[in-house]
Enzyme design. Structure first.
Site, PDB file in Angstrom:
ATOM      1  CG  ASP A 294     -48.872 -62.530  -9.434  1.00  0.00           C
ATOM      2  OD1 ASP A 294     -48.906 -63.606  -8.574  1.00  0.00           O
ATOM      3  OD2 ASP A 294     -49.702 -61.620 -10.241  1.00  0.00           O
TER       4      ASP A 294
ATOM      5  CG  ASP B   3     -39.998 -49.112  -9.229  1.00  0.00           C
ATOM      6  OD1 ASP B   3     -41.106 -49.366  -8.733  1.00  0.00           O
ATOM      7  OD2 ASP B   3     -39.703 -48.365  -8.915  1.00  0.00           O
TER       8      ASP B   3
ATOM      9  CG  ASP C 203     -53.233 -46.155 -10.045  1.00  0.00           C
ATOM     10  OD1 ASP C 203     -54.356 -46.742 -11.410  1.00  0.00           O
ATOM     11  OD2 ASP C 203     -52.153 -46.636 -10.856  1.00  0.00           O
TER      12      ASP C 203
END
Length: 688
Positions: A268, A329, A421
């Protein structure tokens, strides 16, 4: 005469034989010396002139040494103060402040309280030197008498102070005590919940409870009968220039048949250079035989949830049974899928398998160490206990594998909050899906190294749950799950751990406690200020025993962060503008060349569908990335809310000193210093 005692191995005894020493004055060791032995072989300790001379010289040397140490200590303090002043000058010179305080009602309220506390402090100091420092009861009685007999007042100041004491005793103190009692009750409830979680974790450890495969271990190396369902791997990223290489390398090294694995790089990024770099990296791994695709959205709506939702709409997704999600990450080990996917076999009610996080930069600075304490408790205690006993916990947004049927059956990804989430986890729980947490499967990642990045991350993590609670509350009440599961969701999962915790920690320790220094009739008990918080900090630090030296900084820092968490919670609960702000957490790319080489060099013989990348090009791009990063300007900032609270707490500490309140003074002093250091951005990464 004192009885003789044995002295072994003195200067006069060559073979270590015992020597009997007789003392004439056993209470004065500093003024005795050892005489020659007597006829019976004993030594006599007596006073002598030589001893006095020797002691005078020794005393002189001791005083000189102490003076030298004191001078060194003063020099160190002066140097530290000079460095601290230089830091403040640099912070002010850059002019970089926290933009979120502009036109902030929260910051305005804190400023009003600070100014009132400064006025009251001046008033109290003047009263102290005029002799108004009696006990609370005597002070109250005397001022009531003064109000009833105005002629007894000697001056205007005495009259004003008398009025102030009566007003605070009659009106302010009852209100403050009531509010403090409410916060103390909430504090006890939350502490009890924390204690129950720790006992649950202890029970799990004692009995070695952990999730087990339904039909025993699955033979993943069996080429004919191995369990290899179709797995989709998704890596959503946005301007992740520092970590895209290590993320793609780690995902491309996953041990799974090539024909049954697809990796989606969901980029994105709005920076064209970053897009080009990521696209080239994907193309390089494609040439090496990895089944990996690059996707970039033209219309970037919905942040991470919108990105994942768009990827799930691809036509080929229907061919896959599971989806593994990783942030940019994260670096899973090559056997990650082999250790997580088998838990779905013959368990059709399992919707999610979540792995634990581990941190490559947990020892980078004090901020990362303190974050590690919090996250270690979150995974070791909260996630593991809830997973074992409730089969439900909040999805961590990454390092987890979802059954696509559960994901889509629960409504898929929604962009309505900043905690997509947690949103999908709650909806899946309401639809009856169960979750598994694997505490022994770890996935490496980073924690924010700068306070700015950590602060923005915490704001999103604490405003989002309140948004979600408002939206999910009707659905929870109308769902078909049991009443106790509804109660767990509403009272424990949302209210206690997401709302009450930031509310009481900020209100009690950052507002009520300093105010009670100016209203001593409502002073908090010592056990509330020190003993209970220290016990809770001890419990929090148990999952990371190597962090015990940081227990005091951890306690102070958690109270310091309560201002950010409280502000975020209020923003999310009342739909304020900042609650919908999504800022990607800055990464540092701590994975070294050795880490990337390890992903290639440690591939087992039976790995399927992967091949080695061109490691020379990989290293060269890492060096280029480091050169570009070094040119990028960074700044440490000044955080006004934290500084304002530092002045409030330090002002209250001075007031508590007048009342000789030891524990309260030290707590306010060190907590004020903690706010000061955080407000000047001295807690995390420092930029020269």
């Amino acid at each position: 005469m004192a009885p003789p005692f044995s002295w072994w191995g003195g200067k006069e005894t060559q073979r270590g034989t015992p020597v009997v020493v007789k003392m004439e004055n056993p209470n004065n060791w500093s003024m005795v010396e050892l005489e020659t032995p007597s006829e019976d072989g004993s030594f006599l300790l007596t006073k002598g002139e030589k001893v006095k001379n020797k002691n005078a010289k020794q005393l002189t040397w001791v005083l000189l040494l102490k003076a030298h140490k004191a001078a060194g200590c003063l020099t160190s303090i002066a140097s530290a103060l000079f460095s601290f002043g230089s830091v403040i000058r640099r912070r002010v010179a850059t002019g970089k402040t926290d933009s979120s305080t502009s036109n902030s009602w929260f910051y305005s309220c804190i400023k009003v309280i600070v100014w009132l506390s400064l006025i009251l402090l001046g008033f109290e100091i003047a009263a102290y030197y005029k002799g108004w420092h009696f006990s609370t009861y005597d002070l109250h009685i005397q001022h009531l008498y003064t109000m009833a007999n105005p002629l007894a007042v000697k001056g205007v100041f005495d009259l004003l102070y008398s009025i102030w004491v009566v007003v605070r005793v009659e009106y302010f103190a009852p209100i403050l005590r009531s509010l403090a009692n409410v916060c103390i009750v909430l504090f006890f409830i939350q502490s009890f919940d924390r204690l129950i979680l720790c006992l649950g974790c202890l029970w799990i450890r004692i009995w070695k409870i952990k999730p087990v495969l339904k039909d025993g271990p699955v033979d993943l190396e069996d080429g004919d009968g191995g369990y290899y369902p179709m797995v989709l791997v998704q890596i959503p990223m946005c301007n992740e220039k520092e970590v895209y290489q290590q993320a793609i390398a780690a995902m491309s090294s996953l041990e799974w048949p090539k024909s049954k694995l697809l990796i989606q790089i969901l980029d994105d990024s709005d920076d064209s250079t970053t897009q080009m770099l990521i696209k080239e990296e994907v193309h390089k791994w494609q040439k090496d035989g990895v089944n990996i695709v690059y996707r970039h959205r033209v219309i970037r709506e919905g942040y991470k949830a919108g990105n994942l939702k768009s990827a799930m709409n691809c036509s080929y997704v229907k061919d896959y049974e599971f989806v593994a999600i990783f942030d940019a990450d994260f670096q899973p080990s090559p056997d990650f899928l082999k250790r997580t996917v088998p838990y779905f076999k013959d368990n059709e009610d399992i919707g999610l398998v979540q792995a634990r996080w581990s941190f490559v930069n947990k020892e980078e600075n004090l901020l990362t160490r303190l974050q590690h304490i919090n996250l270690a408790f979150h995974f070791e205690v909260e996630q593991q206990v809830n997973g074992i006993f409730l089969n439900f916990f909040g999805f961590n947004g990454t390092a987890g594998v979802w059954r696509i049927k559960a994901l889509e059956g629960s409504g898929g990804w929604l962009e309505r909050t900043t905690v997509e989430d947690m949103d999908i986890a709650v909806r899946a729980h309401l639809h009856g899906w169960k979750f598994i947490f694997l505490n022994d499967v770890e996935c490496q990642c980073e924690v924010p190294e700068s306070y700015e990045a950590y602060r923005k991350q915490q704001h999103r993590w604490h405003s989002g749950p309140m948004q979600l609670f408002r939206l999910c509350f009707p659905a929870i009440l109308e769902s078909n799950i049991s009443i106790w599961k509804k109660g767990n969701l509403i009272f424990l999962f949302f209210l206690l751990r997401k709302l009450i915790l930031p509310f009481y920690s900020f209100t009690l320790f950052c507002i009520i406690l300093p105010i009670t220094m100016f209203v001593p009739e409502a002073t908090l008990p010592t056990w509330v200020v020190s003993y209970v918080p220290a016990t809770m900090s001890f419990l929090n630090i148990l999952p990371s025993p190597k962090s015990f030296p940081f227990i005091v900084p951890y306690l102070l820092f958690e109270n310091t962060m309560s201002v950010t968490k409280f502000n975020a919670m209020i923003s999310g609960l009342f739909q304020l503008g900042s609650s919908y702000e999504w800022i990607v957490t800055k990464k540092s790319g701590r994975s070294s060349e050795g880490d990337l080489s390890l992903l290639v060099d440690e591939k087992p013989k039976h790995q399927r569908g992967t091949s080695e990348p061109n490691l020379g090009d990989l290293k060269e791009e890492i060096k280029q990335k480091a050169r570009k990063s070094s040119r990028k300007k960074k700044h440490n900032r000044i955080y006004k809310k934290e500084l304002a609270l530092a002045f409030l707490l330090l002002t209250a500490a001075v007031r508590s000193l007048l009342s000789a309140q030891g524990i309260h003074f030290y707590f306010l002093l060190f907590q004020g210093i903690s706010f000061l250091l955080v407000g000047l951005d001295l807690i995390g990464e420092q930029v020269d």
